[in-house]
Design an enzyme around this catalytic site. Structure first.
Site, PDB file in Angstrom:
ATOM      1  N   HIS A  96       0.857  -1.194   0.000  1.00  0.00           N
ATOM      2  CA  HIS A  96       0.000   0.000   0.000  1.00  0.00           C
ATOM      3  C   HIS A  96       0.893   1.243   0.000  1.00  0.00           C
ATOM      4  CE1 HIS A  96      -3.717  -2.194   0.750  1.00  0.00           C
ATOM      5  NE2 HIS A  96      -3.125  -2.854   1.723  1.00  0.00           N
ATOM      6  N   HIS A 106      -0.711  -6.724  -5.167  1.00  0.00           N
ATOM      7  CA  HIS A 106      -0.847  -7.953  -4.383  1.00  0.00           C
ATOM      8  C   HIS A 106      -0.257  -9.100  -5.192  1.00  0.00           C
ATOM      9  CE1 HIS A 106      -3.349 -11.708  -3.953  1.00  0.00           C
ATOM     10  NE2 HIS A 106      -2.836 -11.604  -2.745  1.00  0.00           N
ATOM     11  N   ASN A 108       0.844 -13.569  -4.738  1.00  0.00           N
ATOM     12  CA  ASN A 108       0.788 -14.763  -3.901  1.00  0.00           C
ATOM     13  C   ASN A 108       1.226 -15.961  -4.741  1.00  0.00           C
ATOM     14  OD1 ASN A 108      -1.289 -17.254  -3.359  1.00  0.00           O
ATOM     15  ND2 ASN A 108      -0.558 -16.363  -1.447  1.00  0.00           N
ATOM     16  N   VAL A 109       2.071 -16.803  -4.165  1.00  0.00           N
ATOM     17  CA  VAL A 109       2.385 -18.100  -4.772  1.00  0.00           C
ATOM     18  C   VAL A 109       2.362 -19.138  -3.666  1.00  0.00           C
ATOM     19  CG1 VAL A 109       3.653 -17.388  -6.833  1.00  0.00           C
ATOM     20  CG2 VAL A 109       4.858 -17.511  -4.655  1.00  0.00           C
ATOM     21  N   ARG A 110       1.841 -20.321  -3.955  1.00  0.00           N
ATOM     22  CA  ARG A 110       1.633 -21.304  -2.898  1.00  0.00           C
ATOM     23  C   ARG A 110       1.700 -22.733  -3.443  1.00  0.00           C
ATOM     24  NH1 ARG A 110      -2.807 -18.499  -4.309  1.00  0.00           N
ATOM     25  NH2 ARG A 110      -4.600 -19.671  -5.116  1.00  0.00           N
ATOM     26  N   HIS A 145       0.177  -5.937 -17.645  1.00  0.00           N
ATOM     27  CA  HIS A 145      -0.348  -7.104 -18.355  1.00  0.00           C
ATOM     28  C   HIS A 145       0.652  -7.656 -19.373  1.00  0.00           C
ATOM     29  CE1 HIS A 145      -4.449  -7.758 -16.894  1.00  0.00           C
ATOM     30  NE2 HIS A 145      -4.410  -6.477 -16.566  1.00  0.00           N
ATOM     31  N   HIS A 175     -21.148  -7.679  -4.311  1.00  0.00           N
ATOM     32  CA  HIS A 175     -22.107  -6.787  -3.653  1.00  0.00           C
ATOM     33  C   HIS A 175     -22.013  -5.351  -4.172  1.00  0.00           C
ATOM     34  CE1 HIS A 175     -18.404  -6.287  -1.355  1.00  0.00           C
ATOM     35  NE2 HIS A 175     -18.891  -5.178  -0.834  1.00  0.00           N
ATOM     36  N   GLY A 258      -8.295 -21.373  12.201  1.00  0.00           N
ATOM     37  CA  GLY A 258      -7.377 -21.072  13.293  1.00  0.00           C
ATOM     38  C   GLY A 258      -6.009 -20.623  12.843  1.00  0.00           C
ATOM     39  N   GLY A 259      -5.924 -20.002  11.684  1.00  0.00           N
ATOM     40  CA  GLY A 259      -4.649 -19.472  11.218  1.00  0.00           C
ATOM     41  C   GLY A 259      -4.195 -18.291  12.061  1.00  0.00           C
TER      42      GLY A 259
END
Length: 299
Positions: A96, A106, A108-110, A145, A175, A258-259
């Site tokens: 940010h 943002h 993320n790799v997993r 891109h 929403h 529970g993380g």
């Protein structure tokens, strides 16, 4: 090659180091590390940079959790995981910036693997990166891109358009009936054609994030902004919070199982505002954002 969780973990640790060093070099401030352990197995390293020269808050988290059995909430839709030990690991980050002309980013790799004696392991990779601008600049979107497309190209001509669409579909606030930003890449459940191919793609996405983001930061960091732009940035950050708490699967899964709450909510912006039924002035740069973030082919 059979799945090699240790090899993946070593890459993820290096990736966290590399991204933190790169962001620190651009910003001038350092990350503070908070190492943590999970009682049920595993742990991680959460790193946060606060009130830097460019970034108001940047969080880069590595986690590696494991256990003898998956929680019931995780096996309800995947009965093949019942009775298996598991490992889940990844790097996730959100940046940010102070300057409203620099977008929030943002990535993320997993990797996930579940095993039991006498059976083939169940495994997959996931990840991606996406961009959330407050003020739209076409050259930034095209660069973002184009970088995504170029890293996908060695893996097949259909990879970028498929994962771009998945990203557009995923980062959508139902929403509000609006996109969170201009998207990028999103993939999950990747386990074909083989481990080496999938791992190489995950590495390309992880390494491609700074190549996609930092040129945009450099291009926008000197732009002058004031109270009007700041208020709009804080207002639009509200959409970021709404998406993460209402729609994001990773956030919901982490909180429901529970993380570590501090690490899960590290993606939240440090300051945000809501205003009842606020509408931007017609013809203003703020009003132009709603059109800018509409799904389109940027390249």
């Amino acid at each position: 090659m059979k799945p090699d969780a240790h090899h993946v973990k070593q890459f993820l640790l290096r990736l966290q180091d590399d991204i933190c060093q790169t962001l620190s070099a651009v910003d001038g401030a350092n990350f503070v590390e908070d190492s943590w352990r999970r009682e049920a197995g595993g742990g991680g390293r959460s790193r946060v940079l606060r009130n830097g020269g460019i970034f108001e808050q940047a969080g880069v988290n590595f986690s590696h959790v494991h256990g003898d059995a998956m929680p019931a909430s995780a096996t309800a839709h995947r009965p093949e995981l019942a009775g298996r030990s598991f490992e889940a690991m990844g790097v996730s980050l959100v940046v940010h910036p102070h300057n409203p002309y620099i977008p929030t980013s943002h990535a993320n790799v997993r990797f996930f693997i579940a095993e039991k004696p006498g059976a083939d392991p169940v495994w997959w990779f996931g990840g991606g990166f996406d961009l959330t601008p407050y003020y739209g600049f076409e050259e930034d979107a095209v660069h973002w891109h184009r970088t995504a497309r170029d890293l996908c190209q060695p893996f097949g001509d259909d990879v970028y358009p498929r994962y771009k669409k998945w990203c557009d579909d995923y980062f959508f606030l139902k929403h509000r009936n609006e996109q969170r930003g201009i998207g990028g890449l999103f993939f999950d459940d990747l386990n074909t054609p083989d481990f080496d191919h999938c791992f190489a793609f995950m590495q390309a996405v992880g390494n491609g994030y700074t190549e996609a983001y930092l040129p945009i930061v450099e291009r926008r960091k000197a732009m002058v902004w004031g109270e009007r732009e700041r208020n709009f940035q804080l207002y639009r950050r509200g959409r970021y919070v709404e998406f993460n708490l209402v729609w994001d699967r990773g956030t919901l899964f982490g909180l429901q199982t529970g993380g570590r709450t501090e690490s899960i909510l590290m993606s939240m912006p440090p300051l945000v505002r809501w205003e009842y039924d606020w509408q931007p002035e017609a013809g203003s740069p703020e009003a132009a954002l709603s059109e800018f973030i509409q799904v389109r082919d940027w390249i």
